[in-house]
Design an enzyme around this catalytic site. Structure first.
Site, short mmCIF file in Angstrom:
data_model
loop_
_atom_site.label_atom_id
_atom_site.label_comp_id
_atom_site.label_asym_id
_atom_site.label_seq_id
_atom_site.Cartn_x
_atom_site.Cartn_y
_atom_site.Cartn_z
N SER A 165 36.59 25.77 23.56
CA SER A 165 37.40 26.86 22.83
C SER A 165 37.80 28.12 23.51
O SER A 165 37.08 28.64 24.38
CB SER A 165 36.55 27.41 21.84
OG SER A 165 36.17 26.63 20.35
N ASP A 214 44.71 31.67 15.32
CA ASP A 214 43.29 31.66 15.92
C ASP A 214 43.53 32.28 17.58
O ASP A 214 43.86 31.63 18.58
CB ASP A 214 42.98 30.02 16.10
CG ASP A 214 41.51 29.96 16.63
OD1 ASP A 214 40.81 30.85 16.70
OD2 ASP A 214 41.15 28.95 16.86
N HIS A 219 38.29 32.37 16.90
CA HIS A 219 36.83 31.85 16.09
C HIS A 219 35.83 31.95 17.27
O HIS A 219 34.51 31.67 16.91
CB HIS A 219 37.03 30.33 15.80
CG HIS A 219 37.13 29.35 16.84
ND1 HIS A 219 38.32 28.85 17.35
CD2 HIS A 219 36.27 28.74 17.59
CE1 HIS A 219 38.30 27.83 18.49
NE2 HIS A 219 36.88 27.90 18.28
#
Ligand SMILES: *[C@@H]1O[C@H](CO)[C@@H](O)[C@H](O)[C@H]1NC(C)=O
Ligand SMILES: *[C@@H]1O[C@H](CO)[C@@H](O)[C@H](O)[C@H]1NC(C)=O
Ligand SMILES: *[C@@H]1O[C@H](CO)[C@@H](O)[C@H](O)[C@H]1NC(C)=O
Length: 266
Positions: free
Chosen positions: A212, A131, A87
């Site tokens: 992230s 992911d 992402h």
């Protein structure tokens, strides 16, 4: 921890329903810049400042997408390759290696553009499955005291889930500011599924926007640190209780290997 490895479908379904209001953990650069101007000096969420350059595999990623700039983290697994979350993909990515305080022009820093952005083919931005993303650097990173690789576990390798931590330059609270210095926090792993790891720090401790793509690091055999997970998502408010979700790196061992070989020989 004997329940590790069992697949709790109900729980996963619940987490995934919550993720309908996704907290994918990137942040806009403007937020980072505000953060750099006014860092209050606390937390990843409730964490502590990492000893400078104690995690030489950490990469800060600046991502350009259309007109927006975002930031994520990643980690060096090979002098030419960084692993991060899918992402965090964008049109252009620049990696900052050897950084601690992003507000300083540190001599240890190596700023390397990404040549090839390789997100997992099955990454789905609604369910956030798969992911994971590999970044091939434009040139090899120079291995120094401040820049080095971290190893990843292969498919069947056992590792110690009792000693895990995560680090990042992300927000120190929901709607807060990014951290100019790398911060870290200990994480308890609650359980794993086939391709994800579920865990959280004690109390409010955990990750937030901007973390992230960073690594969940646990000690492997002979206490060597291994990057076993990738920060993926959690509840919308970082302080809320409940597990956060990490992509399980070992499940993607074959994929990573295949992509590195294919890209290196291209
Ligand atoms: C990071 O560097 C900036 C600029 O030199 C400095 O003002 C700030 O105090 C540093 N942050 C920390 C937490 O050391
Ligand atoms: C963060 O900001 C949003 C939008 O302004 C607001 O709805 C939300 O309540 C805030 N969250 C926290 C934890 O302050
Ligand atoms: C995960 O572990 C933490 C710390 O042991 C605990 O506080 C939390 O309740 C656990 N969460 C779940 C969903 O099992």
């Amino acid at each position: 921890m004997s329940d590790l490895g069992y697949k709790d479908m109900d729980y996963k379904a619940k987490v995934q329903k919550q993720s309908a209001m996704l907290r994918v953990y990137w942040i806009t650069i403007t937020a980072v810049c505000v953060g750099l101007a006014g860092v209050s000096g606390d937390k990843i969420i409730d964490g502590t400042e990492a000893k400078a350059h104690s995690r030489p595999y950490m990469a800060y990623l600046r991502i350009r997408n259309c007109k927006n700039m975002f930031s994520c983290d990643g980690f060096l697994i090979h002098p030419n390759f960084i692993l991060t979350a899918a992402h965090c993909q964008g049109e252009r990515i620049t990696a900052f290696l050897g950084a601690h305080n992003l507000s300083n022009n540190e001599r240890s820093q190596q700023v390397i553009p990404v040549e090839k952005i390789i997100p997992h083919e099955c990454y789905n931005e609604i369910t956030l499955v798969d992911d994971i993303m590999l970044l091939m650097l434009k040139h090899r990173a120079r291995i120094t005291c401040e820049v080095n690789t971290i190893s990843i576990p292969n498919r069947n390798e056992p590792f110690n889930f009792h000693k895990c931590s995560v680090a990042g330059w992300g927000l120190t609270k929901t709607n807060g500011t990014g951290s100019s210095v790398l911060r870290e926090v200990n994480i308890n792993v609650n359980f794993t599924s086939q391709s994800e790891i579920f865990g959280r720090g004690s109390g409010k401790k955990g990750t937030c926007y901007g973390d992230s793509g960073g690594p969940l690091v646990c000690s492997g055999t002979s206490n060597m640190p291994k990057a076993v997970g990738i920060v993926s998502y959690g509840s919308k408010r970082c302080e809320d209780p409940g597990n956060e979700v990490y992509t399980k790196v070992s499940a993607y061992w074959d994929w990573i290997r295949k992509k590195i070989i294919a890209s290196s020989s291209a």
